[in-house]
Design a protein around this motif. Sequence first.
Motif, mmCIF file in Angstrom:
data_model
loop_
_atom_site.group_PDB
_atom_site.id
_atom_site.type_symbol
_atom_site.label_atom_id
_atom_site.label_comp_id
_atom_site.label_asym_id
_atom_site.label_seq_id
_atom_site.Cartn_x
_atom_site.Cartn_y
_atom_site.Cartn_z
ATOM 1 N N ASN A 103 0.894 -1.273 0.118
ATOM 2 C CA ASN A 103 0.063 -0.013 -0.061
ATOM 3 C C ASN A 103 0.953 1.282 0.092
ATOM 4 O O ASN A 103 0.477 2.368 0.537
ATOM 5 C CB ASN A 103 -0.783 -0.003 1.319
ATOM 6 C CG ASN A 103 -2.135 0.934 0.816
ATOM 7 O OD1 ASN A 103 -2.553 1.194 -0.245
ATOM 8 N ND2 ASN A 103 -2.669 1.487 1.947
ATOM 9 N N VAL A 104 1.927 1.186 -0.841
ATOM 10 C CA VAL A 104 3.053 2.352 -0.993
ATOM 11 C C VAL A 104 2.874 2.579 -2.425
ATOM 12 O O VAL A 104 3.498 2.206 -3.289
ATOM 13 C CB VAL A 104 4.315 2.030 -0.458
ATOM 14 C CG1 VAL A 104 5.356 3.192 -0.907
ATOM 15 C CG2 VAL A 104 4.249 1.789 1.021
ATOM 16 N N LYS A 105 2.067 3.950 -2.582
ATOM 17 C CA LYS A 105 1.810 4.217 -4.029
ATOM 18 C C LYS A 105 2.830 5.287 -4.386
ATOM 19 O O LYS A 105 2.604 5.634 -5.516
ATOM 20 C CB LYS A 105 0.168 4.358 -4.161
ATOM 21 C CG LYS A 105 -0.812 3.280 -3.931
ATOM 22 C CD LYS A 105 -2.083 3.388 -4.015
ATOM 23 C CE LYS A 105 -2.946 2.502 -3.618
ATOM 24 N NZ LYS A 105 -4.366 2.595 -3.852
ATOM 25 N N ASP A 106 3.342 6.077 -3.570
ATOM 26 C CA ASP A 106 3.930 7.290 -3.722
ATOM 27 C C ASP A 106 5.255 7.050 -4.120
ATOM 28 O O ASP A 106 6.223 7.389 -3.584
ATOM 29 C CB ASP A 106 3.779 8.344 -2.776
ATOM 30 C CG ASP A 106 4.075 7.854 -1.371
ATOM 31 O OD1 ASP A 106 4.150 6.521 -1.332
ATOM 32 O OD2 ASP A 106 4.387 8.576 -0.295
ATOM 33 N N MET A 107 5.492 6.179 -5.302
ATOM 34 C CA MET A 107 6.651 5.730 -5.812
ATOM 35 C C MET A 107 6.665 5.696 -7.323
ATOM 36 O O MET A 107 5.410 5.950 -7.831
ATOM 37 C CB MET A 107 7.276 4.507 -5.382
ATOM 38 C CG MET A 107 7.743 4.332 -3.919
ATOM 39 S SD MET A 107 8.311 2.806 -3.050
ATOM 40 C CE MET A 107 9.862 2.667 -4.298
ATOM 41 N N LEU A 108 7.688 5.861 -8.098
ATOM 42 C CA LEU A 108 7.524 6.142 -9.432
ATOM 43 C C LEU A 108 6.903 5.124 -10.052
ATOM 44 O O LEU A 108 5.822 5.261 -11.086
ATOM 45 C CB LEU A 108 8.853 6.478 -10.023
ATOM 46 C CG LEU A 108 9.561 7.903 -9.818
ATOM 47 C CD1 LEU A 108 10.842 8.076 -10.483
ATOM 48 C CD2 LEU A 108 8.595 8.875 -10.134
ATOM 49 N N ALA A 109 7.356 3.840 -10.092
ATOM 50 C CA ALA A 109 6.675 2.682 -10.965
ATOM 51 C C ALA A 109 5.211 2.563 -10.740
ATOM 52 O O ALA A 109 4.514 2.283 -11.515
ATOM 53 C CB ALA A 109 7.449 1.342 -10.678
ATOM 54 N N PRO A 110 4.992 2.581 -9.297
ATOM 55 C CA PRO A 110 3.502 2.405 -9.026
ATOM 56 C C PRO A 110 2.463 3.710 -9.733
ATOM 57 O O PRO A 110 1.608 3.352 -10.088
ATOM 58 C CB PRO A 110 3.374 2.389 -7.429
ATOM 59 C CG PRO A 110 4.672 1.864 -7.153
ATOM 60 C CD PRO A 110 5.816 2.398 -7.974
ATOM 61 N N GLN A 111 3.212 4.765 -9.501
ATOM 62 C CA GLN A 111 2.281 5.856 -10.330
ATOM 63 C C GLN A 111 2.372 5.743 -11.773
ATOM 64 O O GLN A 111 1.292 6.114 -12.186
ATOM 65 C CB GLN A 111 3.258 7.273 -9.814
ATOM 66 C CG GLN A 111 2.972 7.884 -8.405
ATOM 67 C CD GLN A 111 1.501 7.962 -8.160
ATOM 68 O OE1 GLN A 111 0.844 8.798 -9.104
ATOM 69 N NE2 GLN A 111 1.097 7.591 -7.085
ATOM 70 N N ALA A 112 3.504 5.181 -12.433
ATOM 71 C CA ALA A 112 3.240 5.015 -13.756
ATOM 72 C C ALA A 112 2.311 4.074 -14.002
ATOM 73 O O ALA A 112 1.603 4.083 -15.067
ATOM 74 C CB ALA A 112 4.657 4.436 -14.472
ATOM 75 N N TYR A 113 2.252 3.012 -13.587
ATOM 76 C CA TYR A 113 1.130 1.787 -13.552
ATOM 77 C C TYR A 113 -0.305 2.573 -13.370
ATOM 78 O O TYR A 113 -1.250 2.116 -14.113
ATOM 79 C CB TYR A 113 1.283 0.612 -12.753
ATOM 80 C CG TYR A 113 0.423 -0.423 -12.737
ATOM 81 C CD1 TYR A 113 0.172 -1.191 -13.643
ATOM 82 C CD2 TYR A 113 -0.524 -0.499 -11.654
ATOM 83 C CE1 TYR A 113 -0.919 -2.392 -13.648
ATOM 84 C CE2 TYR A 113 -1.253 -1.378 -11.276
ATOM 85 C CZ TYR A 113 -1.648 -2.100 -12.617
ATOM 86 O OH TYR A 113 -2.665 -3.019 -12.344
ATOM 87 N N LEU A 114 -0.516 3.165 -12.167
ATOM 88 C CA LEU A 114 -1.864 3.686 -11.978
ATOM 89 C C LEU A 114 -2.349 4.776 -13.039
ATOM 90 O O LEU A 114 -3.220 4.639 -13.133
ATOM 91 C CB LEU A 114 -1.810 4.232 -10.234
ATOM 92 C CG LEU A 114 -1.540 3.172 -9.393
ATOM 93 C CD1 LEU A 114 -1.307 3.811 -7.935
ATOM 94 C CD2 LEU A 114 -2.530 2.281 -9.283
ATOM 95 N N ARG A 115 -1.271 5.361 -13.507
ATOM 96 C CA ARG A 115 -1.975 6.510 -14.225
ATOM 97 C C ARG A 115 -2.214 5.887 -15.643
ATOM 98 O O ARG A 115 -3.448 6.216 -16.252
ATOM 99 C CB ARG A 115 -0.696 7.593 -14.772
ATOM 100 C CG ARG A 115 -0.066 8.233 -13.611
ATOM 101 C CD ARG A 115 -1.119 9.357 -13.022
ATOM 102 N NE ARG A 115 -1.467 10.314 -14.117
ATOM 103 C CZ ARG A 115 -1.854 11.645 -14.038
ATOM 104 N NH1 ARG A 115 -2.415 11.908 -12.851
ATOM 105 N NH2 ARG A 115 -2.147 12.426 -14.882
ATOM 106 N N VAL A 116 -1.562 4.803 -16.051
ATOM 107 C CA VAL A 116 -1.849 4.148 -17.425
ATOM 108 C C VAL A 116 -3.133 3.177 -16.969
ATOM 109 O O VAL A 116 -4.145 3.282 -17.928
ATOM 110 C CB VAL A 116 -0.739 3.420 -17.918
ATOM 111 C CG1 VAL A 116 -1.402 2.326 -19.028
ATOM 112 C CG2 VAL A 116 0.441 4.096 -18.246
ATOM 113 N N THR A 117 -3.358 2.506 -15.962
ATOM 114 C CA THR A 117 -4.687 1.730 -15.964
ATOM 115 C C THR A 117 -5.910 2.597 -15.352
ATOM 116 O O THR A 117 -6.703 1.988 -15.666
ATOM 117 C CB THR A 117 -4.266 0.648 -14.785
ATOM 118 O OG1 THR A 117 -3.727 1.347 -13.629
ATOM 119 C CG2 THR A 117 -3.181 -0.371 -15.239
#
Length: 571
Positions: free
Chosen positions: A235-249
């Motif tokens: 549940n750590v979303k404020d990192m770059l890779a998760p942010q890239a995934y969340l923006r696209v999905t």
Amino acid sequence: MLTSVLPRLRRAGSNATAGQIVAAVAIAAFLLLFLALPVAQVMIAAFQPKGGGGFTLVNFVDFFNTELFVRSFWNSLYVSGMSVLVATLIALPLAYITARFEFRGALLIQTLGVVPLIMPPFVGAVAMQLLFGRNGTINLLLQDHFDITIPFMEGLNGVVLVQAIHYFPFILINLTTALNNIDRSMEEAAQSLGCSGIRLFRRIVFPLAMPGYIAGAALVFIKVFDDLATPLLLNVKDMLAPQAYLRVTSIGIADPMGYVISVVLIVFSLLSMWASTFALRGRDYATTQRGGGGLDRRKLGPVQAVAAYGTVIAILLLVLAPHIALTLLSFATVWSFSPLPDAYTLAHYGKVFEESAVYMKNTVLYAGLAAAIDIVLGVAIAYLVLRTKLVGRQWLDYGAMAALAVPGVVLGIGYLRSFYGITLPDGTPLATLWIVIVLALAVRRLPYALRACFAALQQVSEALEEAGENLGATKARVIRRIIVPLMTGGILAGFVTSFATAAVELSATIMLVQSNADAPLTYGLYVFMQSPAGRGPGAALGIIAVILVAACTFISHLLIERHRRRSGAIR
């Protein structure tokens, strides 16, 4: 058209054969289509305005003006840097103790030290929460006996701990190899001048092993920087890779910020590789040992033995803790707010075999095909670079190795942008086919197989090829009957590495999986681990994944050892 181009390429290629030119062109086309094109699509999209077309830097201005993205950037750097530090603290004692002292069980220790790599890190995250989380085993015991709790797994600290435990084998393997290659005369010379103990290690031993350490540390930094699933499951979303995934999905592939984040990920992966090279530039680490080399092994005294074995056992318990917890969870009926499960059952395994057989079948198929592609490309590239004078052949090596700098989530986004708009006659987007997942895995793992094939071919004397050609064999026959058989050990090693790492890959595949029928095992694990109710079956599936990869690795090692024995008997 190809027939008109071949003569010019042959003249430019310094007497290269038509087959070699065709192979080089085919490899270059593969790398351009499945690596360069997707990355280029991501780069282009990052510099386009939201409506498409033109060139703009506004997207990057928006990135650095958005507090969430800036915080994610610094969090990713922090987690990557701290993971390298913690991984070093884990790997350094294991490497030094097994290389310095006559230590019984050194081979077993080094083998167990590599075990964390064959389990996806995000699965280890769930297991680590059960042991070290706020309501995990350790904190419950500390609360009961000492009325304290320690935030091992809170926020970014949890990501650091999980990533360090999973990726420290990269440092362990490279550092152990470097320590074993040190010329012991350097150590003896320092001792004759009065240098000993910690000072000897700090001034002589560790500096000489620095190339191995830097190589391992750079790999850890890159792998942590682009990991996607571990932060999400914690549940750590404020990192770059998760942010890239969340923006696209969540917003879609038309959103420019997902591509901007992807570019930042690529740039910092490249910078970390450059920094690792720059750190060693201008320094000489060469030694002059003949034969054995390595540190002078010493016998452990009674006190030293207790300290050494205690240190090793403590470290192994820590790094194997995720596997222990995952095994318990796979048999647990309920494991919540208690140090150990309330009861045990086999029901989770039954559910997995009933519902998840497709995941296992897909994993073996995808990882096997990807590893096979990597071996074919690896052997071909190694041969073209080391055995021909084809102009530009070195760029094939550079192009294949460039995959190391491309994060999995970036490659997945690039494949969606490149191939989703291309449809089959029935209207199915090309990006939704399972073969695209195989190609993504092959590109991601090609550098591992390539380096193994390079090392194997470098050990094959060119005189053997010349002898075969002098007896009338064609180059193709020499490659098939002489070179490839002599490279078998390296080929199998490359296949093992590619297969094992492709089988636990999620960052690229999570972007490309469109249905459960096409999903690999890691995707199934991720889906199961999303909810507490699914973590029992997810743990069972995780154990099956570990056993599957370990069994394939073990079988391949047996084949490698058998080949070595046969080669020794022939010599």
